[in-house]
Design a protein around this motif. Structure first.
Motif, PDB file in Angstrom:
ATOM      1  N   THR A 277       0.829  -1.203   0.000  1.00 31.01           N
ATOM      2  CA  THR A 277       0.000   0.000   0.000  1.00 31.01           C
ATOM      3  C   THR A 277       0.873   1.267   0.000  1.00 31.01           C
ATOM      4  O   THR A 277       1.959   1.280   0.570  1.00 31.01           O
ATOM      5  CB  THR A 277      -0.941  -0.008   1.214  1.00 31.01           C
ATOM      6  OG1 THR A 277      -1.790   1.129   1.144  1.00 31.01           O
ATOM      7  CG2 THR A 277      -0.174   0.051   2.528  1.00 31.01           C
ATOM      8  N   THR A 278       0.392   2.271  -0.660  1.00 33.56           N
ATOM      9  CA  THR A 278       1.119   3.540  -0.716  1.00 33.56           C
ATOM     10  C   THR A 278       0.622   4.441   0.422  1.00 33.56           C
ATOM     11  O   THR A 278      -0.580   4.557   0.640  1.00 33.56           O
ATOM     12  CB  THR A 278       0.859   4.248  -2.066  1.00 33.56           C
ATOM     13  OG1 THR A 278       1.273   3.362  -3.110  1.00 33.56           O
ATOM     14  CG2 THR A 278       1.620   5.557  -2.172  1.00 33.56           C
ATOM     15  N   VAL A 279       1.583   5.016   1.116  1.00 36.36           N
ATOM     16  CA  VAL A 279       1.228   5.992   2.153  1.00 36.36           C
ATOM     17  C   VAL A 279       1.624   7.367   1.627  1.00 36.36           C
ATOM     18  O   VAL A 279       2.749   7.545   1.171  1.00 36.36           O
ATOM     19  CB  VAL A 279       1.967   5.697   3.475  1.00 36.36           C
ATOM     20  CG1 VAL A 279       1.697   6.792   4.498  1.00 36.36           C
ATOM     21  CG2 VAL A 279       1.546   4.345   4.018  1.00 36.36           C
ATOM     22  N   GLY A 280       0.675   8.299   1.663  1.00 38.80           N
ATOM     23  CA  GLY A 280       0.977   9.640   1.173  1.00 38.80           C
ATOM     24  C   GLY A 280       1.068   9.665  -0.339  1.00 38.80           C
ATOM     25  O   GLY A 280       0.111   9.309  -1.017  1.00 38.80           O
ATOM     26  N   VAL A 281       2.235  10.008  -0.830  1.00 36.30           N
ATOM     27  CA  VAL A 281       2.390  10.124  -2.278  1.00 36.30           C
ATOM     28  C   VAL A 281       3.811   9.739  -2.676  1.00 36.30           C
ATOM     29  O   VAL A 281       4.756   9.929  -1.917  1.00 36.30           O
ATOM     30  CB  VAL A 281       2.063  11.578  -2.733  1.00 36.30           C
ATOM     31  CG1 VAL A 281       3.042  12.568  -2.128  1.00 36.30           C
ATOM     32  CG2 VAL A 281       2.025  11.700  -4.239  1.00 36.30           C
ATOM     33  N   LYS A 282       3.904   9.109  -3.850  1.00 36.51           N
ATOM     34  CA  LYS A 282       5.225   8.853  -4.427  1.00 36.51           C
ATOM     35  C   LYS A 282       5.317   9.690  -5.685  1.00 36.51           C
ATOM     36  O   LYS A 282       4.385   9.688  -6.492  1.00 36.51           O
ATOM     37  CB  LYS A 282       5.352   7.380  -4.846  1.00 36.51           C
ATOM     38  CG  LYS A 282       5.606   6.432  -3.717  1.00 36.51           C
ATOM     39  CD  LYS A 282       5.807   5.047  -4.322  1.00 36.51           C
ATOM     40  CE  LYS A 282       5.806   4.010  -3.229  1.00 36.51           C
ATOM     41  NZ  LYS A 282       5.794   2.659  -3.789  1.00 36.51           N
ATOM     42  N   VAL A 283       6.421  10.356  -5.800  1.00 41.50           N
ATOM     43  CA  VAL A 283       6.563  11.228  -6.967  1.00 41.50           C
ATOM     44  C   VAL A 283       7.676  10.693  -7.857  1.00 41.50           C
ATOM     45  O   VAL A 283       8.783  10.431  -7.395  1.00 41.50           O
ATOM     46  CB  VAL A 283       6.854  12.681  -6.539  1.00 41.50           C
ATOM     47  CG1 VAL A 283       6.983  13.590  -7.762  1.00 41.50           C
ATOM     48  CG2 VAL A 283       5.751  13.203  -5.619  1.00 41.50           C
TER      49      VAL A 283
ATOM     50  N   TYR B 299      -2.609  17.242  -2.475  1.00 40.50           N
ATOM     51  CA  TYR B 299      -1.714  16.609  -3.453  1.00 40.50           C
ATOM     52  C   TYR B 299      -2.083  16.978  -4.890  1.00 40.50           C
ATOM     53  O   TYR B 299      -1.251  16.974  -5.792  1.00 40.50           O
ATOM     54  CB  TYR B 299      -1.779  15.082  -3.328  1.00 40.50           C
ATOM     55  CG  TYR B 299      -1.162  14.502  -2.070  1.00 40.50           C
ATOM     56  CD1 TYR B 299      -0.033  15.055  -1.494  1.00 40.50           C
ATOM     57  CD2 TYR B 299      -1.710  13.365  -1.474  1.00 40.50           C
ATOM     58  CE1 TYR B 299       0.531  14.510  -0.347  1.00 40.50           C
ATOM     59  CE2 TYR B 299      -1.159  12.806  -0.330  1.00 40.50           C
ATOM     60  CZ  TYR B 299      -0.033  13.386   0.231  1.00 40.50           C
ATOM     61  OH  TYR B 299       0.527  12.848   1.356  1.00 40.50           O
TER      62      TYR B 299
ATOM     63  N   PHE C 291       4.108  13.270   3.853  1.00 48.96           N
ATOM     64  CA  PHE C 291       4.389  11.895   3.411  1.00 48.96           C
ATOM     65  C   PHE C 291       4.734  11.813   1.924  1.00 48.96           C
ATOM     66  O   PHE C 291       4.046  11.192   1.133  1.00 48.96           O
ATOM     67  CB  PHE C 291       3.201  10.972   3.691  1.00 48.96           C
ATOM     68  CG  PHE C 291       3.012  10.671   5.152  1.00 48.96           C
ATOM     69  CD1 PHE C 291       3.947   9.909   5.843  1.00 48.96           C
ATOM     70  CD2 PHE C 291       1.898  11.148   5.836  1.00 48.96           C
ATOM     71  CE1 PHE C 291       3.767   9.613   7.197  1.00 48.96           C
ATOM     72  CE2 PHE C 291       1.714  10.867   7.179  1.00 48.96           C
ATOM     73  CZ  PHE C 291       2.644  10.107   7.872  1.00 48.96           C
ATOM     74  N   VAL C 292       5.848  12.440   1.565  1.00 46.46           N
ATOM     75  CA  VAL C 292       6.308  12.340   0.174  1.00 46.46           C
ATOM     76  C   VAL C 292       7.433  11.319   0.137  1.00 46.46           C
ATOM     77  O   VAL C 292       8.414  11.431   0.876  1.00 46.46           O
ATOM     78  CB  VAL C 292       6.832  13.699  -0.343  1.00 46.46           C
ATOM     79  CG1 VAL C 292       7.315  13.555  -1.783  1.00 46.46           C
ATOM     80  CG2 VAL C 292       5.751  14.760  -0.239  1.00 46.46           C
ATOM     81  N   GLU C 293       7.262  10.301  -0.719  1.00 48.39           N
ATOM     82  CA  GLU C 293       8.336   9.308  -0.857  1.00 48.39           C
ATOM     83  C   GLU C 293       9.294   9.809  -1.916  1.00 48.39           C
ATOM     84  O   GLU C 293       8.927  10.001  -3.078  1.00 48.39           O
ATOM     85  CB  GLU C 293       7.777   7.939  -1.240  1.00 48.39           C
ATOM     86  CG  GLU C 293       8.869   6.865  -1.248  1.00 48.39           C
ATOM     87  CD  GLU C 293       8.312   5.473  -1.501  1.00 48.39           C
ATOM     88  OE1 GLU C 293       7.254   5.136  -0.929  1.00 48.39           O
ATOM     89  OE2 GLU C 293       8.920   4.754  -2.306  1.00 48.39           O
TER      90      GLU C 293
ATOM     91  N   ARG D 193       5.398   6.811   8.651  1.00 47.39           N
ATOM     92  CA  ARG D 193       4.902   6.104   7.467  1.00 47.39           C
ATOM     93  C   ARG D 193       4.809   4.605   7.730  1.00 47.39           C
ATOM     94  O   ARG D 193       3.854   3.947   7.318  1.00 47.39           O
ATOM     95  CB  ARG D 193       5.799   6.368   6.258  1.00 47.39           C
ATOM     96  CG  ARG D 193       5.294   5.610   5.017  1.00 47.39           C
ATOM     97  CD  ARG D 193       6.172   5.834   3.824  1.00 47.39           C
ATOM     98  NE  ARG D 193       7.518   5.289   4.016  1.00 47.39           N
ATOM     99  CZ  ARG D 193       8.394   5.138   3.036  1.00 47.39           C
ATOM    100  NH1 ARG D 193       8.070   5.505   1.798  1.00 47.39           N
ATOM    101  NH2 ARG D 193       9.585   4.645   3.280  1.00 47.39           N
TER     102      ARG D 193
ATOM    103  N   GLN E  29       1.761   3.865   9.766  1.00 48.72           N
ATOM    104  CA  GLN E  29       0.542   4.041   8.969  1.00 48.72           C
ATOM    105  C   GLN E  29       0.419   2.950   7.901  1.00 48.72           C
ATOM    106  O   GLN E  29      -0.659   2.439   7.642  1.00 48.72           O
ATOM    107  CB  GLN E  29       0.552   5.429   8.324  1.00 48.72           C
ATOM    108  CG  GLN E  29      -0.800   5.794   7.722  1.00 48.72           C
ATOM    109  CD  GLN E  29      -0.863   7.273   7.355  1.00 48.72           C
ATOM    110  OE1 GLN E  29      -0.215   8.105   8.005  1.00 48.72           O
ATOM    111  NE2 GLN E  29      -1.628   7.602   6.337  1.00 48.72           N
ATOM    112  N   ARG E  30       1.575   2.607   7.317  1.00 53.64           N
ATOM    113  CA  ARG E  30       1.535   1.600   6.251  1.00 53.64           C
ATOM    114  C   ARG E  30       1.067   0.254   6.784  1.00 53.64           C
ATOM    115  O   ARG E  30       0.261  -0.420   6.159  1.00 53.64           O
ATOM    116  CB  ARG E  30       2.914   1.462   5.603  1.00 53.64           C
ATOM    117  CG  ARG E  30       2.988   0.286   4.627  1.00 53.64           C
ATOM    118  CD  ARG E  30       4.287   0.254   3.866  1.00 53.64           C
ATOM    119  NE  ARG E  30       4.248   1.180   2.740  1.00 53.64           N
ATOM    120  CZ  ARG E  30       5.311   1.566   2.044  1.00 53.64           C
ATOM    121  NH1 ARG E  30       6.509   1.142   2.391  1.00 53.64           N
ATOM    122  NH2 ARG E  30       5.185   2.362   1.017  1.00 53.64           N
TER     123      ARG E  30
END
Lengths: 166, 506
Positions: free
Chosen positions: A36-42, A75, B77-79, B108, B111-112
């Protein structure tokens, strides 16, 4: 029209394959392990444009939700395009995708949107019927995609690029 | 929110140091065109090489595509490309701005793990409901298949019952009239022509029985009707039937009988004959020189049957297959339907006997059967005349005439009625000692008529006759109130014996 870069947001319910589509498009890789993705991946990728200089897509892979909350709305700011993703094997994910699209339209009235119905490699388990897709295609650009097999992925992003630069 | 100004200076300072350390805070100062002016904090933790920061700065710049950097921004929460998660804050500062990066890895991860569990539970629930739907569909399909098979089986049973009736009704008439003709000849002179007719009828009957027996299937549970058997007559019939065949093939045919038990053997005669005829037919078919031998031995209330030949024999690998239906490949040069031996095995099993096969390729084959005799029936005085009235309910004129002759022959007054409704009236008005009902009548079924009679108080004996040899049909008749159930073609000796038994029981 700007030469870019362009911010493209991936929107869809959890588990539909947004991260996998980005991974397939940017790195040509795929993992069938669900994370699962938490937040955002850019991520970003430079893409060719016929008769034009290449441009850059900045891809925001936003954690799966079936509705846009304040964090997701944050976002979305500045996005030029939306890749709305549904899972063909879960009909409910299409309803979620369309709901997300409607909400996103309220925030980004000018963003170009493409719908990807993912997991085309699992067609025998699809719950979304062809007539539904026929109806959807009357209103928007729709692609059947498979992040696992790669089919339809380049086409969906190419359609976004074309939509950004008519 | 803690009021930092209210804290003692040394606590405030310690808290600040701890927070900066734990958040791996990094502050980057930029000109409006994203030229890096200053950098403070843990750059290495965030993957930024202070000597060559351009690539990382470009990635950070991507976060603000389409966004006005003149306003404060917050992106939680930016990866980033190095896999770490950060909270990113843009702090506007006049013309320039600052980016503040705070480590969010720990938050993270927490939460994950929660989100992963919740999402996987939903996905598993969906998969489970789909699997349940699939199982439900499979079950429904199996139900439909079962219904189709049951319908097909019912059709097959109806077909067999119909064919059984179609075969047995004319055979009853033919056998009955043959018997009348034989009775009209002087004793001991039944005549070659009549013998030939009887043999052929018997053979035809055996063939029909083979097909019907096969059609009934393993679960059909064919009925056994044990009667006293005249083994000499059986032997003589076999000789009469197979000697001409042996002569035509230049074979020797021998039939022997040994008897060391004084009691009269009791077997289902039709089935016993079917067994012996099938074995002999098989031996004759596969023997081209030498002999075919039938040896019967009645000892210790068991009938030992041995059929041996000097035929082509059966290879060891095919010996198990010869008892399977339609096995025509098991013996080379075979031309039959391949039903005979499978039916022999089935009948032997029904009679609770044993069957053995010995064979050597090119030398010959021997089938050995051991059949236990049925228990003796209650003794009745076969010769003594009986008295009273029998009501025969039969719509087939030929059959009713034969029944009339048979019952008159043992001293009964016979009245024949062709319809069930009329028979019920007659039986209730003047109850006969014995009622003989055909199962298939034009107005009511025999079962319905018997049930109505019993329901209206008729207590006399009822014998049901039917061309349907299935256990279901017999059970239905007995449940309706019949005392006995006999199948056609009618064995008149058995009919007389049953009639005497029922009248004696009355």
């Amino acid at each position: 029209m700007s030469a870019g870069p362009f911010k493209v947001c991936m929107l869809g319910d959890f588990g539909v394959g947004k991260t996998s589509l980005v991974s397939r498009f940017v790195r040509s890789t795929f993992s069938d392990k669900y994370m699962t993705t938490v937040g955002v991946k850019v991520d970003s990728k430079e893409v060719a444009r016929p008769g034009r200089d290449p441009t850059k897509l900045v891809l925001w892979d936003i954690a799966g939700r079936n509705a846009i909350d304040s964090v997701s709305a944050n976002y979305l700011r500045g996005a030029s395009a939306l890749l709305i993703v549904a899972d063909g094997t879960r009909e409910a994910s299409l309803a979620a995708a369309l709901n997300l699209l409607m909400q996103a339209r309220g925030l980004l009235p000018n963003a170009f949107a493409v719908l990807a119905i993912n997991k085309f490699d699992l067609l025998d388990r699809w719950e979304i019927a062809p007539p539904t897709l026929t109806q959807l295609r009357r209103a928007m650009t729709v692609f059947e995609t498979s992040a696992a097999a790669g089919s339809g992925v380049e086409e969906a992003f190419a359609a976004i690029v074309a939509g950004l630069d008519p | 929110m803690i009021d930092a100004d209210a804290l003692p200076p040394f606590v405030r300072e310690r808290l600040r140091a701890l927070l900066l350390e734990r958040s791996h805070a990094l502050v980057l100062g930029f000109d409006p065109d994203w030229t890096l002016r200053e950098i403070h904090g843990d750059a290495a933790f965030h993957g930024i090489d202070t000597d060559a920061p351009a690539a990382r700065i470009a990635a950070l710049q991507d976060l603000f595509v389409g966004i006005d950097v003149g306003d404060d921004q917050e992106i939680p929460f930016v990866e980033l490309a190095n896999g770490r998660s950060v909270h990113v804050y843009l702090l506007a500062d006049g013309e320039s701005f600052h980016l503040l990066l705070l480590d969010a890895d720990e938050a993270r991860a927490t939460q994950r793990s929660q989100q992963q569990l919740a999402n996987e539970a939903v996905l598993a629930g969906h998969a489970k409901s789909k699997a349940i739907d699939a199982l439900r569909n499979i079950r429904n399909e199996l139900e439909r298949q079962r219904a189709r098979l049951e319908e097909a089986n019912a059709l097959k049973n109806a077909f067999i019952a119909t064919m059984s009736h179609e075969f047995r009704t004319p055979l009853t008439s033919a056998f009955g009239h043959l018997r009348l003709l034989e009775q009209q000849l002087p004793p001991g002179e039944s005549g070659d022509a009549l013998q030939a007719v009887r043999r052929s009828l018997t053979y035809l009957f055996a063939l029909a029985e083979n097909l019907l027996e096969y059609g009934r299937g393993e679960a059909g549970g064919g009925l056994l009707y044990p009667t006293d058997i005249d083994l000499d007559a059986l032997l003589a019939d076999c000789e009469a039937m197979f000697c001409p065949l042996a002569v035509a093939k230049n074979l020797v045919f021998r039939a022997t009988l040994e008897r060391s038990d004084a009691t009269t053997p009791r077997f289902d005669e039709v089935k016993l004959r079917q067994i012996v005829i099938n074995l002999l037919s098989n031996a004759m078919r596969y023997t081209h020189s030498g002999e075919v031998v039938l040896a019967l031995r009645w000892a210790d209330a068991r009938l030992h049957v041995e059929v041996s030949d000097t035929g082509i024999g059966i290879a060891p690998e095919f010996q198990a297959r010869v008892f399977h239906p339609f096995n025509s490949g098991a013996q080379s040069g075979s031309r039959g339907a391949g039903l005979g031996l499978s039916i022999v095995r089935r009948l032997v099993e029904q009679m609770q006997g044993t069957l053995a096969l010995q064979s050597e390729l090119g030398v010959g084959t021997r089938f050995t059967l051991d059949l236990p005799g049925a228990a003796a029936s209650p003794s009745t005085n076969d010769a003594a005349p009986v008295h009273g009235r029998v009501l025969v309910v039969e719509d087939d004129v030929d059959v009713s005439r034969l029944l009339e002759v048979a019952f008159e022959g043992i001293g009964l007054d016979v009245r024949v009625v062709g319809e069930a409704a009329a028979a019920i009236e007659v039986a209730l008005a003047e109850p006969p000692r014995l009622l003989v009902f055909d199962m298939h009548l034009p107005d009511l079924s025999g079962c319905e008529a018997v049930f109505r009679l019993r329901a209206q108080g008729y207590r006399g004996a009822i014998l049901m006759l039917s061309a349907n040899a299935s256990a279901d049909a017999r059970d239905a008749a007995l449940r309706a109130g019949a005392d006995r159930y006999l199948t056609k073609p009618i064995d008149f000796a058995k009919l007389e014996a049953v009639a005497r038994e029922l009248l004696a029981r009355e």
